[in-house]
Design a protein around this motif. Structure first.
Motif, short mmCIF file in Angstrom:
data_model
loop_
_atom_site.label_atom_id
_atom_site.label_comp_id
_atom_site.label_asym_id
_atom_site.label_seq_id
_atom_site.Cartn_x
_atom_site.Cartn_y
_atom_site.Cartn_z
N ALA A 1 44.25 13.14 57.86
CA ALA A 1 43.34 14.28 57.93
C ALA A 1 43.76 15.38 56.97
O ALA A 1 42.94 15.89 56.19
CB ALA A 1 43.30 14.83 59.36
N THR A 2 45.04 15.76 57.03
CA THR A 2 45.51 16.90 56.26
C THR A 2 46.91 16.66 55.73
O THR A 2 47.62 15.77 56.18
CB THR A 2 45.53 18.16 57.14
OG1 THR A 2 46.23 17.88 58.37
CG2 THR A 2 44.12 18.64 57.46
N ALA A 3 47.31 17.53 54.78
CA ALA A 3 48.67 17.51 54.24
C ALA A 3 49.05 18.95 53.91
O ALA A 3 48.27 19.68 53.29
CB ALA A 3 48.76 16.64 53.00
N GLY A 4 50.23 19.35 54.34
CA GLY A 4 50.69 20.71 54.03
C GLY A 4 49.82 21.77 54.67
O GLY A 4 49.14 21.53 55.67
N TYR B 1 53.31 16.15 56.83
CA TYR B 1 54.07 17.39 56.89
C TYR B 1 54.87 17.60 55.60
O TYR B 1 55.59 16.70 55.15
CB TYR B 1 55.02 17.35 58.08
CG TYR B 1 55.70 18.66 58.40
CD1 TYR B 1 55.10 19.58 59.26
CD2 TYR B 1 56.94 18.97 57.86
CE1 TYR B 1 55.72 20.78 59.57
CE2 TYR B 1 57.57 20.17 58.17
CZ TYR B 1 56.96 21.07 59.01
OH TYR B 1 57.58 22.26 59.31
N ARG B 2 54.74 18.81 55.04
CA ARG B 2 55.52 19.19 53.86
C ARG B 2 56.62 20.15 54.30
O ARG B 2 56.34 21.29 54.71
CB ARG B 2 54.62 19.85 52.81
CG ARG B 2 53.61 18.88 52.19
CD ARG B 2 52.68 19.61 51.24
NE ARG B 2 51.69 18.71 50.65
CZ ARG B 2 50.55 19.12 50.11
NH1 ARG B 2 50.25 20.41 50.09
NH2 ARG B 2 49.70 18.23 49.59
N PRO B 3 57.88 19.73 54.23
CA PRO B 3 58.98 20.51 54.78
C PRO B 3 59.12 21.92 54.23
O PRO B 3 59.64 22.80 54.92
CB PRO B 3 60.22 19.67 54.42
CG PRO B 3 59.70 18.29 54.28
CD PRO B 3 58.33 18.44 53.69
N ASN B 4 58.69 22.14 53.01
CA ASN B 4 58.93 23.44 52.38
C ASN B 4 57.75 24.40 52.51
O ASN B 4 57.69 25.41 51.82
CB ASN B 4 59.30 23.23 50.91
CG ASN B 4 60.53 22.34 50.76
OD1 ASN B 4 61.59 22.64 51.29
ND2 ASN B 4 60.37 21.23 50.07
N GLU B 5 56.80 24.07 53.41
CA GLU B 5 55.67 24.95 53.66
C GLU B 5 55.68 25.39 55.11
O GLU B 5 56.23 24.72 55.98
CB GLU B 5 54.35 24.23 53.31
CG GLU B 5 54.25 23.88 51.83
CD GLU B 5 52.97 23.15 51.48
OE1 GLU B 5 52.06 23.07 52.33
OE2 GLU B 5 52.88 22.63 50.34
N SER C 1 55.22 25.94 58.85
CA SER C 1 54.82 24.95 59.85
C SER C 1 53.58 25.39 60.64
O SER C 1 52.73 24.56 60.98
CB SER C 1 55.98 24.68 60.80
OG SER C 1 56.39 25.87 61.45
N ILE C 2 53.48 26.68 60.95
CA ILE C 2 52.33 27.17 61.71
C ILE C 2 51.06 27.06 60.87
O ILE C 2 50.00 26.67 61.36
CB ILE C 2 52.55 28.63 62.17
CG1 ILE C 2 53.73 28.70 63.15
CG2 ILE C 2 51.29 29.19 62.81
CD1 ILE C 2 53.55 27.88 64.41
N GLU C 3 51.15 27.39 59.58
CA GLU C 3 50.00 27.26 58.70
C GLU C 3 49.57 25.79 58.58
O GLU C 3 48.38 25.48 58.50
CB GLU C 3 50.33 27.83 57.32
CG GLU C 3 50.50 29.35 57.31
CD GLU C 3 50.92 29.87 55.95
OE1 GLU C 3 51.08 29.06 55.00
OE2 GLU C 3 51.10 31.09 55.82
N GLN C 4 50.56 24.90 58.59
CA GLN C 4 50.23 23.48 58.53
C GLN C 4 49.52 23.03 59.81
O GLN C 4 48.57 22.24 59.76
CB GLN C 4 51.50 22.66 58.31
CG GLN C 4 52.16 22.87 56.95
CD GLN C 4 53.19 21.81 56.63
OE1 GLN C 4 52.87 20.63 56.55
NE2 GLN C 4 54.43 22.23 56.44
N ALA C 5 49.98 23.52 60.95
CA ALA C 5 49.33 23.19 62.22
C ALA C 5 47.90 23.71 62.24
O ALA C 5 46.97 23.02 62.69
CB ALA C 5 50.13 23.76 63.38
N GLU C 6 47.71 24.92 61.75
CA GLU C 6 46.37 25.52 61.72
C GLU C 6 45.43 24.75 60.79
O GLU C 6 44.24 24.61 61.07
CB GLU C 6 46.46 26.98 61.28
CG GLU C 6 47.10 27.88 62.34
CD GLU C 6 47.42 29.27 61.84
OE1 GLU C 6 47.40 29.48 60.60
OE2 GLU C 6 47.71 30.16 62.68
N ASN C 7 45.98 24.24 59.70
CA ASN C 7 45.19 23.42 58.78
C ASN C 7 44.68 22.16 59.48
O ASN C 7 43.51 21.78 59.35
CB ASN C 7 46.04 23.04 57.56
CG ASN C 7 45.26 22.28 56.51
OD1 ASN C 7 44.05 22.42 56.36
ND2 ASN C 7 45.95 21.43 55.76
#
Length: 280
Positions: free
Chosen positions: A114-117, A145-149, A151-157
């Motif tokens: 579905a998504t990345a980063g 999951y992109r480790p250097n971004e 985590s909350i923004e990734q979850a929201e994406n």
């Protein structure tokens, strides 16, 4: 009277120990390769015979032993449940044609990227997500999951992209990379933040997808209680472990309706058991 010339016999240099050692090492390496190849052919002989005897229409330009391994593992676990992965890298998919592997092993579920980063949505997600439902596959959406971004923004994406419904599997967090700008401890904190936020939104505990080595080294102890989806494509691994709820065992499968190679997965249970894992 003509003057005679005596020629000296050429002096032959003795082979050095270094040269002899090189050829000895080369011989050992070649012997090992031949032995491994022979073992592979013998070990997968039944599956290879299946391909050459009953699949004369199948073009096997490469990966003959890899394809035989796929058949052998699926045949071994024919009572378990088989699924596949798709993303934009598989291009446009003809979902009408997808129903089984080699017309022998039914496909029951599909893992869809579905998504990345924190900002990437897979370009084929909407199409694949709707088509999977229309063709009666149990769906599962995952986030890379992109480790250097953040985590909350990734979850929201992920949350804004994926609308889960009754009958879908829980969301999946795909973690494969090691961080470049943070410690492993910081990475684990980020993963927990993602999992907690996604859990709170969908009211269901996410699944964690990762490689076996990553699982053993970083996640197994600290993320107990989570369902794990383990990737291991090792040629010599043919058994699903008890703590692997899902096993992604190859990235070299071919399916009708998909032009590119796909990953195949085995759920460590029956189709009915898989339904109990879905959202109700």
């Amino acid at each position: 009277m003509a003057k005679t010339t005596t020629r000296k016999a050429p002096i032959r240099k003795k082979a050095t120990k270094k040269k002899a050692s090189f050829f000895s090492t080369k011989f050992v390496v070649i012997s090992i390769i031949i032995l491994l190849f022979s073992f592979g052919i013998y070990h997968y002989r039944n599956a290879i015979l299946y391909y050459f005897s009953f699949k004369s229409d199948k073009v096997l330009k490469e990966d003959k032993v890899a394809q035989a391994r796929i058949f052998q593992i699926l045949n071994k676990y024919k009572d378990l449940t088989v699924g596949f992965d798709v993303s934009q890298y598989q291009g446009t998919i003809d979902w009408e044609q997808i129903d089984s592997v080699e017309n022998k092993f039914p496909l029951k579920f599909v893992l869809i990227r579905a998504t990345a980063g924190n900002d990437k949505e897979d370009s084929q997600f909407d199409t694949n997500w709707k088509s999977a439902k229309q063709h009666h596959f149990i769906r599962c959406a995952y986030h890379y999951y992109r480790p250097n971004e953040n985590s909350i923004e990734q979850a929201e994406n992920f949350i804004k992209t994926v609308k889960l419904r009754k009958g879908d599997l829980p969301p999946v967090l795909d973690i494969e990379q090691l961080p470049e700008e943070q410690s492993i401890d910081s990475l684990k904190i980020g993963l927990k933040r993602w999992l907690k936020k996604v859990d709170a939104h969908y009211k269901v505990k996410p699944i964690i997808y990762t490689g076996e080595r990553y699982y053993e080294d970083f996640l197994k102890e600290e993320f107990k209680g989570y369902t794990f989806w383990i990737a291991n494509y090792n040629f010599f691994v043919e058994n699903i472990q008890d703590d692997w709820t899902f096993w992604q065992f190859t990235e070299k499968a071919t399916l009708k309706g998909i032009n590119e190679r796909v990953d195949l997965n085995i759920y460590n249970g029956t189709p009915k058991m898989l339904e109990y894992l879905t959202i109700n």
